[in-house]
Write an enzyme that holds these catalytic residues in place. Structure first.
Site, PDB file in Angstrom:
ATOM      1  CB  SER A 186      -1.105  -0.004   1.273  1.00  0.00           C
ATOM      2  OG  SER A 186      -0.271  -0.161   2.436  1.00  0.00           O
TER       3      SER A 186
ATOM      4  CG  ASP B 137      -0.940   3.949   9.821  1.00  0.00           C
ATOM      5  OD1 ASP B 137       0.141   4.401   9.393  1.00  0.00           O
ATOM      6  OD2 ASP B 137      -1.712   3.319   8.921  1.00  0.00           O
TER       7      ASP B 137
ATOM      8  CG  HIS C 101      -0.585   3.118   5.290  1.00  0.00           C
ATOM      9  ND1 HIS C 101      -1.297   2.618   6.495  1.00  0.00           N
ATOM     10  CD2 HIS C 101      -0.642   2.209   4.320  1.00  0.00           C
ATOM     11  CE1 HIS C 101      -1.536   1.074   6.159  1.00  0.00           C
ATOM     12  NE2 HIS C 101      -1.231   1.076   4.823  1.00  0.00           N
TER      13      HIS C 101
END
Length: 205
Positions: free
Chosen positions: A9, A182, A185
């Site tokens: 991601s 977080d 990310h």
């Protein structure tokens, strides 16, 4: 000249259309695309990141999403989900298997694309809501995958880019929230840091 970035991601960064490698997302790959293609019609930047990927997921799609595209420069960032997914889903990838599968990817790439330059970016972790509560275990396990990537880079005589070192240095003068919401990310500033670190390392190597 074709640049391909493979990963999870962090590389994906919301690119959306996984069948279109020219969809570069909203992260560090997009930032590098702007720089690498500026004034150069013969340069392509492709994004092969898919959210949630572990090294075993890369293996499953390596032929289609990497080798078939024949990149001139290949960069891989993988490892955090190999740890994180164990905590959340009991579906992580142990360090030994991580290194073994990663080696398989590199062996196949070197065999199929002998002229491709390869760079491995080490997985990183910084303090945040998802990381701090289990920091000792999380950071230790991610560090083990990062060390495995560094060993493979040395074994295959390819470039290794230490993102953890870059984030650690940046955290001396800015808060963790500046770089990630977080702990994993990146924010816009986090993506900028990854892009700058990649560019500096590739230019030096």
């Amino acid at each position: 000249m074709r640049f391909l970035f493979m990963g999870d991601s962090i590389t994906d960064a919301g690119r959306g259309d996984y069948e279109n490698a020219h969809a570069t997302g909203n992260g560090y790959v997009r930032l590098l695309e702007a720089e690498l293609t500026f004034g150069k019609a013969d340069v392509e930047v492709l994004n092969g990141g898919i959210s949630g990927n572990r090294v075993v997921d890369l293996l499953a799609r390596w032929k289609k999403d990497c080798l078939n595209l024949k990149p001139d420069v290949l960069t891989i960032l993988i490892g955090v989900n190999d740890v994180w997914h164990e905590f959340d889903f009991g579906n992580g990838v142990k360090t030994e298997l991580f290194e073994r599968v990663y080696r398989m990817l590199l062996e196949e790439t070197v065999k199929s694309l002998p002229d491709t330059r390869i760079f491995l970016m080490g997985a990183y972790l910084i303090p945040g809501p998802a990381t701090t509560p289990i920091w000792e275990t999380f950071s230790g396990e991610v560090g083990a995958r990062r060390d495995a990537a560094a060993r493979l880079a040395e074994e295959f005589h390819i470039g290794f880019i230490d993102l953890q070192k870059a984030f650690d240095e940046a955290l001396k003068t800015a808060s963790a929230e500046c770089f990630s919401g977080d702990g994993v990310h990146p924010t816009a500033a986090g993506h900028r840091l990854i892009a700058d670190t990649w560019k500096s390392a590739v230019e030096n190597l």
